[in-house]
Design a protein around this motif. Structure first.
Motif, PDB file in Angstrom:
ATOM      1  N   ASP A  21      -0.068  -4.656  -2.550  1.00 14.87           N
ATOM      2  CA  ASP A  21       1.316  -4.168  -2.621  1.00 14.87           C
ATOM      3  C   ASP A  21       1.775  -3.610  -1.280  1.00 14.87           C
ATOM      4  N   ALA A  22       0.895  -2.873  -0.604  1.00 16.76           N
ATOM      5  CA  ALA A  22       1.258  -2.300   0.701  1.00 16.76           C
ATOM      6  C   ALA A  22       1.494  -3.400   1.731  1.00 16.76           C
ATOM      7  N   LEU A  23       0.656  -4.439   1.721  1.00 15.52           N
ATOM      8  CA  LEU A  23       0.841  -5.548   2.659  1.00 15.52           C
ATOM      9  C   LEU A  23       2.131  -6.311   2.367  1.00 15.52           C
ATOM     10  N   ASP A  24       2.410  -6.538   1.086  1.00 14.46           N
ATOM     11  CA  ASP A  24       3.639  -7.244   0.732  1.00 14.46           C
ATOM     12  C   ASP A  24       4.869  -6.462   1.142  1.00 14.46           C
ATOM     13  N   ALA A  25       4.778  -5.127   1.102  1.00 16.68           N
ATOM     14  CA  ALA A  25       5.909  -4.282   1.476  1.00 16.68           C
ATOM     15  C   ALA A  25       6.000  -4.069   2.978  1.00 16.68           C
ATOM     16  N   GLY A  26       5.037  -4.574   3.739  1.00 18.70           N
ATOM     17  CA  GLY A  26       5.049  -4.396   5.186  1.00 18.70           C
ATOM     18  C   GLY A  26       4.549  -3.038   5.636  1.00 18.70           C
ATOM     19  N   ASN A  27       3.964  -2.263   4.731  1.00 10.36           N
ATOM     20  CA  ASN A  27       3.437  -0.931   5.066  1.00 10.36           C
ATOM     21  C   ASN A  27       1.964  -1.084   5.453  1.00 10.36           C
ATOM     22  N   ASN A  28       1.741  -1.493   6.681  1.00  9.86           N
ATOM     23  CA  ASN A  28       0.371  -1.791   7.116  1.00  9.86           C
ATOM     24  C   ASN A  28      -0.491  -0.545   7.200  1.00  9.86           C
ATOM     25  N   LYS A  29       0.115   0.577   7.579  1.00 11.55           N
ATOM     26  CA  LYS A  29      -0.647   1.823   7.671  1.00 11.55           C
ATOM     27  C   LYS A  29      -1.213   2.215   6.315  1.00 11.55           C
ATOM     28  N   LYS A  30      -0.381   2.136   5.270  1.00  8.89           N
ATOM     29  CA  LYS A  30      -0.865   2.462   3.931  1.00  8.89           C
ATOM     30  C   LYS A  30      -1.914   1.459   3.474  1.00  8.89           C
TER      31      LYS A  30
END
Length: 961
Positions: A21-30
């Motif tokens: 989910d974090a990768l799909d949202a572009g939140n690489n840090k999370k």
């Protein structure tokens, strides 16, 4: 990513879902945090979490950490689908497609019966174009699932691609017969159109066109879908042409034409095939030939059946052009007149007729271009005027007819106008333009009257070409003022924007040209065809930081292009669109050998080097030696002969026949581009070579190993200089043709003296330390060894210093020089300053070992370094002073245009008798843009020089001194 749904209750899958989910949202840090959390809970045993963490690190720009994390996954052979998927994305985004195939090969070894893994392995081989391994993998898939035809035909297609790739006897005697035998063995089991098309491809490559026709007429034709009827018809005509059945081909063309009687491409093919068929039966055409009359009659019949179509009427003119013996000028004039009268209210009528200008007589007044204009002039409506209660459609039709006449007049009559005639025509066009502006148009709509404005701009451009030896900015400014006015009414008119970009660049204004380029929204493959309008100006305009961004964006397109195309290639195999496979492979080859790609790559390395910071030596090492460079004395020149020129030279609309002819002959500029690429490559090789020479001096105290290679490089530079200063190259000023790109910057660089510094720089390092076998006793060369280099720079600086920074008086400087040429000289000067700074720093690198001696021993070296630093620093300061004076002049002009405009009445209004003069506020806006952009370019170059000057003043490059 798609989370595996086969075990939703698995707590491990639930924990991995947070990473997805974090990768799909572009939140690489999370995503990194969630992956590390999973690894802590599972004691670091989750390969999927490690793979996802590597991907998140890559997307965060932490390349070293990502590579290390991926290496941990690579060391463990796995066939777990989620891990393989994650690593596939990682390798795609890091441009390491070959690693995907290696990864799936290891996975298949663990599960050799897995259809999914074998399919993924096949696609991995497709991505790297390994056709032999594609064939072997497809064969394994077919043995595993013999009932699935696509796997078998994947193998056939792979053999076909091997034949395409290798060619020669291997293809004709082994691979193509093998592919044909494989396809024929499966002929009775074909059950899809894709399989039939692949069989036809095999027959086509073997030139078995009779068999191709038999296949289209046989039982396999039932597998062809109704949607592909048109393609099948075109294939059949192609086979007839290959077989030389000209009469059958002509009949098929005529039959095909009845379905689309207005299709111009079909008309051209039909005429060509009909001519060939008749000639093959009875020789050449003669006057009053009955075969020719029959063709004309068929055309007349179709034209009578479809009176509202333009294609049949143009076909008569096309037949006359292809059969000159059948052409009578008076007949051509009559046909062109009737065509104009029938379709005058439609756009592009002028363009249609101008391609047949050669059919008219230049000597016979009764069939001349002027006679044609005289005949159609009485039927034209008067200049319409927009009004609130007017019929808008009728107004647009009348206006279009007048525009077509003006465009046709410009194209047919090449006689130059005198100043009075030209000014009167410009005034007429602008007055008609302003009187016919329509209200209520959407921002994406174009004003119908815009073509009148463009014609007026073309006349200003003509005037600039013939007056004041192309030095005065007056006509270019007048054209820009009008274009800015037009852009406010038609913000989406790309013709106006392209003209403005051209003129802003000619006047030395990068910023507004760059802003307009962004408004054009040039993306993807358009960078190949349209990007040249700005990419060629980076070295010309001196605005290095913005130019670097533009070049980097273009380079990224070419870098990512391969990855995007191979994914389409995989899709073509999956859906069975085998005809697209060779096209996509050819596209990868075309783009990888693109002229624009090579040009932007060299310019990007060069501009990055100029902006490499205070330590230019580190910049050289970070940049890396260009791929063409080599330390070998026998290293050949890089070959740029195979480059593909994808630029579209028909962007700017123009109607003068001489300009249209020059557009068709635009390939001559490719030689100039190749010369510029070779020059840029030599410059980068020189910089890299100087660095190696200094490093060798520091380690060995001599340049013995590098001497031969350095002399060879100098010889190449001298040959390039001798071959690039003659009359064969375009002139130094901007290319006057509005349809063609600017010539490459090579003539300007040679005129400005930039190339003269490279050879003296090599000589300086060859003479820096006298040759000696005893390095400890070798003495430093005399300080005069740098004189040739400084003299070359002084000559270049003197040419820049004569630029009249004070503007001059009307008596001494009646014609203001074109600032675009000044700016180009200043840009060349900045490149030379960077080379001096490099020499400055490399001197310290070369003598670093000598400066570590005792105080008495190092004194001559300190004196030498101090002298070099002082003399180079003095030149840099003089160059900065010249730029400061010019920058002050342009800073003083900012805002002056609006000051002149404020408090004065606007003399130009819609419908007013204004003599075609631009609106006052448009003039003020453009003048301010020019001043601001010129100041910005000068300021950026000045900052670069100040950095180099501070470097010299601090003695950083002078070592211990």
């Amino acid at each position: 990513f798609i989370l595996q749904q086969n075990n939703k209750s698995d707590p491990r899958e639930r924990r991995l879902k947070a990473i997805y989910d974090a990768l799909d949202a572009g939140n690489n840090k999370k995503a990194i945090q969630e992956a590390e959390k999973v690894l802590r809970k599972e004691a670091g045993d989750s390969l999927c979490a490690k793979a996802l963490r590597a991907l998140a690190l890559l997307r965060s720009g932490r390349l070293d950490e990502a590579t290390a994390a991926a290496s941990e996954v690579e060391r463990v052979d796995t066939s777990e689908e989620s891990v393989l998927q994650a690593m596939t994305y990682f390798y795609k985004e890091s441009h390491r497609l070959d690693r995907i195939a290696a990864m799936y090969e290891r996975a298949v070894q663990q599960q050799p019966k897995s259809e999914d893994l074998l399919t993924s392995l096949f696609m991995a081989h497709v991505r790297v174009l390994d056709h032999k391994k594609q064939q072997l993998t497809a064969a394994k898939l077919h043995r595993l699932a013999p009932s699935k035809n696509p796997y078998y035909f994947w193998s056939v297609m792979s053999v076909l691609m091997q034949a395409t790739e290798c060619g020669g006897e291997l293809a004709s005697k082994m691979l193509l017969p093998l592919a044909a035998k494989m396809a024929e063995a499966f002929r009775d089991r074909m059950n899809a159109e894709a399989e039939v098309q692949l069989y036809l491809m095999v027959l086509e490559m073997q030139e078995r066109f009779e068999d191709c026709l038999a296949t289209l007429d046989g039982p396999l034709s039932s597998l062809l879908s109704p949607q592909s009827t048109e393609m099948t018809r075109q294939q059949r005509m192609g086979y007839l042409e290959k077989l030389g059945r000209k009469q059958e081909l002509a009949d098929a063309r005529w039959e095909d034409l009845t379905t689309e009687p207005n299709d111009w491409a079909r008309w051209q093919s039909c005429i060509q095939s009909s001519i060939n068929a008749d000639i093959s039966q009875g020789g050449d055409y003669v006057e009053a030939d009955p075969r020719l009359s029959e063709l004309q009659s068929r055309m007349d019949a179709i034209a009578a059946e479809h009176p509202g179509l333009s294609g049949p009427r143009l076909a008569r003119l096309e037949l006359m052009r292809r059969c000159p013996v059948s052409c009578r000028p008076e007949t051509a004039l009559s046909l062109m007149r009737s065509y104009f009268e029938a379709f005058a209210s439609r756009p592009a009528v002028a363009s249609d007729l101008l391609q047949f200008r050669s059919l008219l007589s230049e000597t016979d007044e009764n069939s001349s271009p002027a006679k044609l204009l005289e005949l159609i002039r009485p039927g034209l409506p008067e200049w319409p005027k927009a009004a609130a209660d007017a019929d808008r459609q009728q107004l647009v039709r009348d206006l279009t007819a007048r525009i077509n006449y003006e465009q046709l007049s410009r194209g047919l009559l090449n006689k130059p106008m005198d100043a009075e005639q030209r000014n009167a025509k410009i005034a007429e066009l602008i007055q008609a333009y302003r009187a016919n502006l329509l209200d209520g148009l959407r921002p994406t709509e174009v004003q119908p009257a815009d073509d009148l404005l463009l014609l007026a701009v073309s006349l200003h451009y003509d005037a600039w070409l013939v007056e004041d030896a192309k030095q005065s900015e007056t006509h270019l400014l007048q054209a820009l003022y009008l274009l800015d006015e037009g852009l406010s009414g038609s913000p989406s008119n790309y013709n106006i924007m392209l003209w403005m970009i051209r003129l802003f660049i000619a006047l030395g204004a990068w910023t507004p040209a760059s802003n307009l380029y962004e408004r054009l929204d040039v993306k993807q493959i358009l960078l190949e065809s349209v990007g040249f309008v700005l990419s060629r100006q980076v070295a010309r305009c001196g605005l290095l930081s913005q130019g670097l961004v533009m070049l980097n964006n273009t380079a990224m397109f070419y870098k990512n292009n391969w990855r995007d195309i191979v994914e389409h290639l995989c899709t073509a195999y999956r859906i069975g669109n085998f005809r697209k496979v060779p096209e996509l492979v050819a596209l990868t080859d075309r783009v990888s050998s693109s002229l624009e790609s090579v040009f932007c790559g060299l310019e990007l390395r060069h501009q990055s080097l100029l902006l490499s910071g205070p330590n230019i030596v580190e910049g050289v090492y970070e940049m890396g030696a260009p791929p063409e460079s080599s330390s070998s004395a026998e290293s050949p020149q890089p070959a740029f002969d195979g480059l593909v020129d994808g630029r579209d030279f028909r962007l700017v609309r123009e109607f003068r026949s001489d300009l249209l002819a020059a557009t068709a002959d635009a390939s001559r500029l490719l030689e100039d581009e190749r010369a510029w690429l070779l020059y840029r490559s030599l410059g980068l090789r020189c910089v890299s070579h100087l660095t190696r020479m200094a490093t060798e001096m520091a380690s060995t105290g001599s340049v013995t190993k590098q001497a031969d290679a350095a002399r060879a490089l100098k010889q190449q530079l001298m040959e390039q200089s001798a071959g690039s200063t003659g009359d064969s190259l375009p002139a130094f000023d901007i290319e006057p043709h509005p349809c063609l790109p600017y010539p490459a910057c090579l003539p300007a660089h040679f005129a400005a003296g930039s190339q003269a510094l490279l050879a003296p720089a090599i000589d300086y390092f060859l003479n820096l330390l006298p040759p000696s076998t005893d390095n400890s006793s070798a003495g430093v060369a005399d300080a005069s060894s740098i004189d040739p280099l400084l003299e070359s720079f002084d000559a270049q600086l003197a040419a820049v210093e004569v630029i009249n920074a004070d503007g001059g008086s009307a008596a001494t400087a009646p014609v203001e020089p074109l600032f675009g040429q000044q700016l180009q000289r200043l840009s060349c000067l900045c490149e030379s300053v960077c080379l001096l700074s490099l020499v400055h720093e490399l001197t310290a690198v070369a003598l670093a070992g000598k400066l570590a001696m005792s105080k008495k021993q190092r004194r001559p070296y300190e004196t030498f370094c101090r002298t070099v630093r002082s003399r180079i620093g003095d030149r840099i300061n003089r160059a900065a002073t010249a730029l400061e004076a010019l920058e002050a002049v342009w800073k003083a002009k900012i805002g002056q245009a609006w000051t002149d405009a404020d408090g004065q009445e606007e003399t130009v209004g819609v419908g007013g008798d204004d003599g075609g003069q631009p609106k006052r506020r448009c003039r003020a806006k453009v003048d301010e843009l020019l001043c601001q952009s010129r100041c910005r370019c000068l300021g950026e170059m000045l900052n670069l020089l100040r950095v180099k000057a501070r470097l010299s003043e601090t003695g950083r490059a002078g070592g211990a001194s």
